[in-house]
Write an enzyme that holds these catalytic residues in place. Structure first.
Site, PDB file in Angstrom:
ATOM      1  N   ASP A   1     -18.254  -0.249  -7.415  1.00  0.00           N
ATOM      2  CA  ASP A   1     -18.790   0.470  -6.209  1.00  0.00           C
ATOM      3  C   ASP A   1     -19.591   1.767  -6.581  1.00  0.00           C
ATOM      4  OD1 ASP A   1     -18.103  -1.468  -4.306  1.00  0.00           O
ATOM      5  OD2 ASP A   1     -16.274  -0.430  -3.729  1.00  0.00           O
TER       6      ASP A   1
ATOM      7  N   GLU B   1     -15.567  -4.721 -10.096  1.00  0.00           N
ATOM      8  CA  GLU B   1     -14.514  -4.320  -9.346  1.00  0.00           C
ATOM      9  C   GLU B   1     -13.768  -5.276  -8.539  1.00  0.00           C
ATOM     10  OE1 GLU B   1     -15.426  -0.363  -7.742  1.00  0.00           O
ATOM     11  OE2 GLU B   1     -13.583  -0.358  -6.614  1.00  0.00           O
TER      12      GLU B   1
ATOM     13  N   TYR C   1      15.898  -2.088 -10.081  1.00  0.00           N
ATOM     14  CA  TYR C   1      16.830  -2.601  -9.576  1.00  0.00           C
ATOM     15  C   TYR C   1      18.121  -2.705 -10.308  1.00  0.00           C
ATOM     16  CZ  TYR C   1      14.207  -3.109  -4.869  1.00  0.00           C
ATOM     17  OH  TYR C   1      13.771  -2.720  -3.930  1.00  0.00           O
TER      18      TYR C   1
END
Lengths: 368, 795
Positions: A253, A201, A103
């Site tokens: 996972d 995780e 920005y």
């Protein structure tokens, strides 16, 4: 590196490097040459294993940014404007986030120097890290999202804007744990009572471990990764390993995306391979969920989607996964065509993970 | 309604009655009633046509005399009428001819000539005279002066519409300032509503006649079109007609008029591109068509049941055993030695054998004996006809054809020969074709085997190729003229024969350079292209198509492009939509060539002018008013090729321009960015200001010219970063005397010194141009010979 007296000197060094870079461009102009800079190609095909350091780093392939084309000239112009911005920031001892930089470019007097997207400004910061050999944290550039949370028998001292704080990551923190700052180098490890580190995780699994008191029972520092781990998380993990000599394990996972998370902790990520030495923990070990666990524990599963299959195939070609272990596991997964989440272990009861799965796996791996 | 039919029985009165109203009308009278056919359908149009006819005549007259045309056209209001004055500097017209040229329709030197010219029929200017007398009642005023005369002839005349003869009211001499030329003044009912067309006509005339100077004054404007070249259009020569271009009626007329006796002589003397060899081919084709050919058969083979020798021996009576035997043997030998024999060849063989035997034995072989011998031998030859037909059909058809089918077809063809009236097996191509067609039809019906069109044609051609041309003399010119069918056979023979295209010195194309010059003169564009095609023939008349394109510059970018159409250097301003050239423009895909074309067909849009010129000894127009070129495929094809040729050049130009624009845009962006980079770098590194000229020139592969001044010593450094040689003209305008610098020309003007170098700088090299002047002088540099986009000047 982590002691407070170093920091102003380190800022000065970073600033010098930036100005040196600008001077290179200046000299190219003065010699009537076309200004340019060389950057390693940041793709999977251009990373190679550094035997000595045990991490994956960029290979020899480079691409050249030069003012020879309109696009190249604009990129260099932006780079020079960012260099100016960063060296000012260092001089004034301020800091900003990557998004703020994007920005902020809107305020520059020259339209051509403004960024079109945040990807562009993020990429440019990475370019500058590489060519100047200075980490973005040392430019005082922060990512927007915060680092992950830590729970475990660890006493640290953190330098904050409001002075130094000593924190015990079990006793002094709430259920959520200790929040890692963006620049991990402001943290000093004072003492610990841990046997190993476990990077987890998902938030759900971290909360399960904490609720079941796993960190206390097994003298474990639980680090929450929260998806693809931020640099700070990876850096912290590496420091826990290097400075405290703790084994590092990763629990995710059982799908291809999670293997990549492990990959980035263990081998280094492709986008920041220039920092592998600083971020990667090659000794990290994968707990699971392994495809073989899916079979062994008969876990509830989802079928692999097309993109999962493609990701697995791509991992088979990824130089970082060229080991017998990974090839076997990935091929098994492609064969059974299934994936499972960490929470799938709850199908055997809420305590199954802490009472049975993890102890079994950790024993197998020789951690406990 | 009265029915004449019912009255017919009553007597011949009706025809008589009708005949009373029937009379010849003069051409002038015809015109009076059909003004529109000649382009005089309204007052506005009439004025344009009158100007056009007069200017065309003026241009033709000057050109023929080898004079650079200087033409003055004036239109002025004169009471209720408009007065039109046209003056030229042509050779003038003799006193005797003036009334006929202006006062008689269809009088002129052009109608019979095969040569490119603007006017052709001799209608134009006298039609204008007629139009003016019909609308205003005023006579035409004509002044003409021939070279060397001291006084000019002056006439006032009208046309007598009953007789199509001039009616002279004033005949006098006068003085005129022009050394030679013609002036015509007409008053007519008219208006200026067709001002645009008038202006177009004059402007387009100027485009296409860059050698002419034209001044045009009308009530509200006065325009001058200056001469762009002193080069006259090539002189044209008249040519004879081309054999491919005449029609039957014309041919018969020409046959009647010629002095030649033989067709061969006629062809050679009356047509272009016909010499002895071509004439022979035509005549041979003519004979084939007129007489047909004689089928030649294989002579009887040993296994066949035919014996020429025996047959002749039988047919010859009372000539003595020895002589008969010798004669029969000679004929049989001669025939047997041939591959094939036709009837007339057999006749020749018999004649020769008879003569020989006569000489040897002293026995006379009379005509009857000879004829009997021929008949007898021919009967034996045709015994093998069927077998021969089989061989020929078999050769002509593919091997896939069933043997039985081939045999069936061959048998039927042989039967057709056998049944023919002419025992000599003499037949025309058409008859042969008929035989094969019928045989094939029958074979299909009876044997259910079909021979396709191609197979039939192949069979016909195989037979025709072994048939022999007959030795009969071609019909004479008189015979041919006397019989329409024979004349038609000759015409077909002429068309069938390959003959060189007509010569093109009868045509005067504008040529590429002058097309461009003409466009350049009247249109301020960025780019001009022109294409002149080679001559082609349409109906025996040669023609040449030229095209030109002007693009960019001041041409309006919005709307459709302008199409300028010309025929024999005459602008066509009306009936654009009916013109072949417009059709061709519309069917070309102009997007391929960089012009905008909504929908991919039709008139293209954009800042362009297209020009099409058709030059021919006979331009085919859609009507007598000569406004539009007829849609003749051969001409359309050439127009398309010419336009595409010019368009390809335009495309190359546009591509180059686009790449230059792209380059310029890049240069603009880079030239904007580099200094900002340099400023920022100086700021960050806290070093002195940077010059980016070298880097910029290197990026753009440009030629860089930089100035270094050290005290009174000036260095101009020319660096060539491009990949080709650079040959810039560098001129430095200096405010003080630079002395005599090496390799430079110095010219002083009004206290300024122009120092000019023309160095050659190879790719990657640098040239340094140096001189010394005092301090405090001014410099002003200009670099030419290098495109702006490829040049960086920093001096």
């Amino acid at each position: 590196m982590s002691s407070d007296s170093d920091i102003p000197r380190q800022d000065e060094l970073a600033r010098e490097r930036l100005i040196d870079l600008a001077a290179e461009f200046y000299d190219q102009f003065a010699a009537g040459e076309v200004p340019s800079m060389q950057i390693p190609t940041r793709t999977k095909s251009n990373i190679e294993y550094d035997e000595e350091k045990g991490v994956w780093v960029y290979g020899d392939r480079h691409s050249t940014r030069s003012a020879n084309t309109v696009g190249g000239a604009q990129k260099l112009l932006k780079a020079i404007y960012v260099i100016d911005f960063l060296q000012n920031q260092l001089e004034e001892n301020r800091s900003s986030t990557l998004r703020e930089l994007y920005y902020l470019s809107e305020s520059w007097d020259l339209d051509a120097a403004q960024f079109n997207s945040q990807d562009e400004s993020n990429g440019l910061i990475e370019d500058l890290e590489i060519v100047s050999h200075v980490k973005r944290e040392d430019f005082h550039m922060r990512p927007e999202e915060s680092g992950a949370k830590v729970m475990g028998p660890l006493l640290i001292r953190e330098q904050t804007n409001r002075g130094e704080r000593e924190i015990h990551c079990q006793d002094d923190v709430g259920q959520g744990g200790y929040q890692i700052p963006n620049n991990v180098d402001t943290v000093e490890f004072l003492d610990h009572d841990a046997d190993f580190v476990m990077a987890v995780e998902t938030g759900g699994m971290r909360d399960r471990l904490v609720e079941n008191g796993f960190d206390e029972d097994y003298r474990c520092i639980v680090v929450h990764l929260g998806g693809q781990p931020a640099r700070a998380t990876r850096r912290l993990t590496k420091r826990l390993h290097d400075e405290l000599d703790l084994p590092v394990t990763v629990f995710t996972d059982g799908d291809p995306w999670s293997y990549r998370i492990f990959g980035s902790i263990s081998y280094g990520s492709i986008k920041s391979a220039h920092l592998s030495e600083y971020l990667a923990t090659p000794q990290a070990q994968f707990i699971g969920i392994q495809p073989s666990d899916i079979v062994e524990y008969d876990l509830p599963t989802d079928p692999l989607s097309d993109s999962d299959v493609n990701a697995l195939r791509s991992e088979l070609e990824d130089p970082r996964f060229q080991t017998d272990y990974w090839r076997e596991q990935i091929e098994l997964q492609l064969d059974i065509n299934k994936k499972a989440e960490q929470q799938a272990l709850a199908s055997r009861g809420l305590d199954f993970v802490t009472d049975t799965y993890l102890p079994e796996r950790l024993e197998e791996m020789g951690i406990v | 309604m009265t029915s004449y039919q019912s009255e017919l029985g009553g007597g011949g009165d009706v025809a008589e009655e009708l005949a009373k109203g029937q009379r010849a009308i003069s051409i002038a009278e015809f015109f009076e009633k059909n003004k529109h056919m000649l382009g005089f359908d309204s007052g506005a149009r009439g004025l344009v046509t009158a100007v056009k006819e007069a200017v065309d005549n003026a241009l033709d007259a000057t050109e023929e005399a080898g004079i650079l045309p200087d033409i003055y056209v004036e239109i002025a209001e004169a009471g209720d009428y408009y007065r039109l004055v046209i003056e030229d500097n042509g050779p003038g017209i003799t006193r005797e001819q003036i009334p006929k040229v202006f006062g008689k329709l269809l009088y002129g030197s052009r109608f019979h000539a095969r040569e490119q010219s603007r006017g052709q029929q001799g209608i134009g200017i006298s039609a204008a005279v007629l139009y003016s007398q019909l609308t205003s009642g005023k006579p035409a005023k004509i002044t003409s002066k021939t070279q060397g005369s001291s006084r000019a002839e002056y006439f006032e005349l009208i046309i007598d519409t009953d007789t199509n003869e001039p009616e002279i009211s004033v005949e006098d001499t006068t003085t005129w300032e022009r050394p030679h030329g013609t002036r015509i003044e007409l008053e007519m009912e008219a208006n200026m509503r067709a001002r645009q067309q008038l202006h177009d006509y004059v402007k387009h005339t100027a485009v296409v006649n860059p050698h002419a100077r034209i001044e045009f004054r009308e009530p509200s404007e006065h325009l001058k079109y200056e001469r762009a070249t002193d080069e006259m259009p090539a002189e044209t020569t008249e040519i004879r007609p081309h054999p491919h271009g005449v029609e039957l009626g014309t041919l018969i007329k020409m046959l009647g008029a010629t002095d030649s006796y033989s067709v061969s002589g006629f062809l050679q003397s009356e047509f272009t591109r016909v010499g002895q060899k071509t004439a022979d081919s035509v005549v041979s084709n003519f004979r084939d068509r007129h007489y047909g050919r004689e089928m030649a058969w294989q002579p009887p083979q040993s296994h066949q049941d035919a014996d020429i020798e025996a047959a002749i021996t039988d047919a010859v009576n009372g000539k003595g055993k020895e002589a008969t035997a010798a004669f029969a043997a000679a004929v049989a030998d001669a025939v047997g030695g041939r591959d094939r024999v036709a009837h007339h060849e057999l006749v020749a063989v018999v004649e020769e054998a008879a003569d020989d035997v006569e000489a040897d034995s002293g026995v006379t072989f009379g005509d009857t004996v000879r004829e009997n011998a021929v008949d007898a031998a021919w009967r034996e030859v045709v015994v093998g006809r069927e077998a021969d037909c089989y061989r020929l059909v078999d050769d002509a058809t593919t091997s896939r054809k069933d043997d039985a089918a081939v045999e069936a077809l061959a048998r039927r063809v042989a039967t057709a020969f056998a049944n023919a009236e002419d025992a000599r097996d003499r037949l025309t191509h058409d008859t042969l074709s008929g035989y094969v067609q019928r045989a094939a039809e029958r074979t299909k019906e009876r044997d259910d085997v079909s021979f396709g069109e191609t197979a039939r044609e192949n069979v016909v051609e195989t037979f025709w190729s072994v048939a022999r041309s007959v030795p009969d003399d071609a019909p004479s010119v008189t015979e041919t003229e006397g019989d329409r069918d024979t004349a038609s056979e000759l015409l077909e023979a002429m068309r069938e024969t390959d003959i060189l295209a007509p010569p093109t010195d009868c045509l005067a194309p504008i040529t590429g350079g002058l097309v461009k010059a003409g466009l350049q003169k009247e249109y301020d564009a960025d780019f001009y292209a022109a294409a002149t095609r080679d001559a082609e023939v349409h109906g025996g008349d040669p023609f040449i198509v030229e095209a030109g394109i002007a693009y960019g510059g001041d041409l309006p970018a919005e709307g459709q492009v302008d199409v300028l159409r010309f025929a024999n250097r005459v602008p066509l301003v009306y009936q654009r939509g009916a013109c072949a050239s417009t059709d061709v423009v519309k069917r070309i895909n102009w997007r391929n060539y960089g012009l905008d074309q909504p929908g991919g067909s039709g008139m293209p849009n954009g800042p362009a002018v297209l020009m099409v010129h058709v030059a021919s000894t006979n331009v085919p127009f859609t009507s007598e008013s000569k406004d539009a070129i007829a849609n003749v495929p051969a001409i359309e094809d050439e127009i398309e090729l010419a336009l595409r040729e010019a368009a390809r050049e335009m495309k190359r130009y546009l591509n180059k321009r686009r790449s230059m624009e792209k380059r310029q845009r890049k240069q603009d962006v880079i030239a904007d960015i580099l200094p900002r980079m340099a400023d920022k770098l100086s700021e960050v590194t806290e070093r002195e200001e940077l010059h980016v000229g070298d880097s910029l020139a290197r990026i753009m592969n440009n030629v860089l010219v930089e100035r270094e001044v050290d005290g009174g010593h000036v260095k101009l450094v020319v660096r060539n970063f491009s990949d080709t040689n650079a040959e810039p003209d560098v001129t430095d305008i200096v405010g003080a005397d630079p002395g005599d610098p090496e390799g430079a020309q110095v010219v002083e003007m009004d206290g300024e010194w122009f120092v000019k170098w023309s160095p050659t700088v190879s790719s990657g090299e640098t040239a340094v141009l140096e001189y010394d002047v005092g301090d405090d002088t001014t410099f002003d540099i200009s670099v030419e010979g290098i495109e702006d986009a490829k040049l960086t000047v920093n001096a």
